[in-house]
Design a protein around this motif. Structure first.
Motif, PDB file in Angstrom:
ATOM      1  N   VAL A  48     -19.296  19.267   8.257  1.00  0.00           N
ATOM      2  CA  VAL A  48     -19.953  18.980   6.975  1.00  0.00           C
ATOM      3  C   VAL A  48     -21.012  17.899   7.171  1.00  0.00           C
ATOM      4  O   VAL A  48     -22.146  18.035   6.697  1.00  0.00           O
ATOM      5  N   ARG A  49     -20.669  16.832   7.871  1.00  0.00           N
ATOM      6  CA  ARG A  49     -21.609  15.728   8.090  1.00  0.00           C
ATOM      7  C   ARG A  49     -22.839  16.206   8.865  1.00  0.00           C
ATOM      8  O   ARG A  49     -23.977  15.896   8.514  1.00  0.00           O
ATOM      9  N   LYS A  50     -22.599  16.973   9.931  1.00  0.00           N
ATOM     10  CA  LYS A  50     -23.706  17.487  10.741  1.00  0.00           C
ATOM     11  C   LYS A  50     -24.621  18.389   9.916  1.00  0.00           C
ATOM     12  O   LYS A  50     -25.849  18.292   9.989  1.00  0.00           O
ATOM     13  N   LEU A  51     -24.017  19.261   9.130  1.00  0.00           N
ATOM     14  CA  LEU A  51     -24.781  20.181   8.288  1.00  0.00           C
ATOM     15  C   LEU A  51     -25.616  19.410   7.280  1.00  0.00           C
ATOM     16  O   LEU A  51     -26.814  19.645   7.128  1.00  0.00           O
ATOM     17  N   ARG A  52     -24.989  18.472   6.598  1.00  0.00           N
ATOM     18  CA  ARG A  52     -25.699  17.690   5.582  1.00  0.00           C
ATOM     19  C   ARG A  52     -26.875  16.937   6.199  1.00  0.00           C
ATOM     20  O   ARG A  52     -27.986  16.939   5.667  1.00  0.00           O
ATOM     21  N   ARG A  53     -26.653  16.330   7.342  1.00  0.00           N
ATOM     22  CA  ARG A  53     -27.728  15.586   8.008  1.00  0.00           C
ATOM     23  C   ARG A  53     -28.840  16.507   8.485  1.00  0.00           C
ATOM     24  O   ARG A  53     -30.022  16.168   8.410  1.00  0.00           O
ATOM     25  N   ARG A  54     -28.467  17.682   8.992  1.00  0.00           N
ATOM     26  CA  ARG A  54     -29.474  18.641   9.465  1.00  0.00           C
ATOM     27  C   ARG A  54     -30.354  19.111   8.318  1.00  0.00           C
ATOM     28  O   ARG A  54     -31.559  19.277   8.473  1.00  0.00           O
ATOM     29  N   ILE A  55     -29.745  19.297   7.152  1.00  0.00           N
ATOM     30  CA  ILE A  55     -30.500  19.705   5.967  1.00  0.00           C
ATOM     31  C   ILE A  55     -31.360  18.543   5.466  1.00  0.00           C
ATOM     32  O   ILE A  55     -32.369  18.746   4.807  1.00  0.00           O
ATOM     33  N   GLY A  56     -30.972  17.317   5.803  1.00  0.00           N
ATOM     34  CA  GLY A  56     -31.753  16.147   5.446  1.00  0.00           C
ATOM     35  C   GLY A  56     -31.424  15.567   4.082  1.00  0.00           C
ATOM     36  O   GLY A  56     -32.297  15.044   3.398  1.00  0.00           O
ATOM     37  N   LEU A  57     -30.153  15.657   3.698  1.00  0.00           N
ATOM     38  CA  LEU A  57     -29.743  15.148   2.387  1.00  0.00           C
ATOM     39  C   LEU A  57     -28.752  14.003   2.540  1.00  0.00           C
ATOM     40  O   LEU A  57     -27.967  13.971   3.485  1.00  0.00           O
ATOM     41  N   THR A  58     -28.785  13.084   1.591  1.00  0.00           N
ATOM     42  CA  THR A  58     -27.757  12.046   1.525  1.00  0.00           C
ATOM     43  C   THR A  58     -26.493  12.684   0.970  1.00  0.00           C
ATOM     44  O   THR A  58     -26.526  13.816   0.457  1.00  0.00           O
ATOM     45  N   GLN A  59     -25.391  11.957   1.017  1.00  0.00           N
ATOM     46  CA  GLN A  59     -24.153  12.482   0.442  1.00  0.00           C
ATOM     47  C   GLN A  59     -24.324  12.750  -1.048  1.00  0.00           C
ATOM     48  O   GLN A  59     -23.846  13.767  -1.552  1.00  0.00           O
ATOM     49  N   ILE A  60     -25.013  11.858  -1.741  1.00  0.00           N
ATOM     50  CA  ILE A  60     -25.224  12.033  -3.186  1.00  0.00           C
ATOM     51  C   ILE A  60     -26.074  13.266  -3.460  1.00  0.00           C
ATOM     52  O   ILE A  60     -25.737  14.089  -4.323  1.00  0.00           O
ATOM     53  N   GLU A  61     -27.171  13.434  -2.724  1.00  0.00           N
ATOM     54  CA  GLU A  61     -28.044  14.598  -2.911  1.00  0.00           C
ATOM     55  C   GLU A  61     -27.304  15.894  -2.590  1.00  0.00           C
ATOM     56  O   GLU A  61     -27.412  16.886  -3.308  1.00  0.00           O
ATOM     57  N   PHE A  62     -26.552  15.870  -1.500  1.00  0.00           N
ATOM     58  CA  PHE A  62     -25.794  17.053  -1.079  1.00  0.00           C
ATOM     59  C   PHE A  62     -24.771  17.432  -2.144  1.00  0.00           C
ATOM     60  O   PHE A  62     -24.646  18.608  -2.517  1.00  0.00           O
ATOM     61  N   ALA A  63     -24.051  16.443  -2.644  1.00  0.00           N
ATOM     62  CA  ALA A  63     -23.047  16.694  -3.688  1.00  0.00           C
ATOM     63  C   ALA A  63     -23.695  17.309  -4.922  1.00  0.00           C
ATOM     64  O   ALA A  63     -23.152  18.254  -5.512  1.00  0.00           O
ATOM     65  N   ARG A  64     -24.844  16.787  -5.317  1.00  0.00           N
ATOM     66  CA  ARG A  64     -25.541  17.349  -6.492  1.00  0.00           C
ATOM     67  C   ARG A  64     -25.976  18.778  -6.243  1.00  0.00           C
ATOM     68  O   ARG A  64     -25.850  19.638  -7.120  1.00  0.00           O
TER      69      ARG A  64
END
Length: 106
Positions: A48-64
């Motif tokens: 999950v962390r790798k995917l979120r970072r690859r997409i270029g989103l913060t945890q808050i942005e990803f959650a939204r």
């Protein structure tokens, strides 16, 4: 992954410690399952962390973007919470087709 077919007429030789196998208790099996489950959750968290970072989103942005509480994303990434089936499927889609998935989620 390696697949093989076990032939009951020719059991594997020399690889099974029969004494250890006989001494294995249900409690030992449950304990090992708990260890395996924790390792799986840690591995999912790294995904999950790798995917979120690859997409270029913060945890808050990803959650939204995926419409979950930010605490859920944090718990996934830390390995304190396992992914459900629908969550795992959504993340797989995001992994394979991030632009299309993010566009559909907008």
């Amino acid at each position: 992954m390696v697949r093989f077919r076990l032939d009951p007429a020719r059991p594997p030789s020399g690889r099974t410690n029969e004494a250890l196998l006989d001494a294995t208790t249900e409690a030992m099996i449950r304990m090992q399952q708990a260890v395996d489950d924790r390792e799986d959750m840690q591995q999912e968290g790294r995904f999950v962390r790798k995917l979120r970072r690859r997409i270029g989103l913060t945890q808050i942005e990803f959650a939204r973007k995926i419409d979950v509480p930010v605490s859920t994303v944090r718990e996934w990434e830390s390995g304190r919470r396992a992914l459900g089936g629908a969550e795992r499927s959504l993340l797989r889609i995001l992994d394979r087709e991030p632009e299309a998935a993010l566009s559909a989620l907008a």
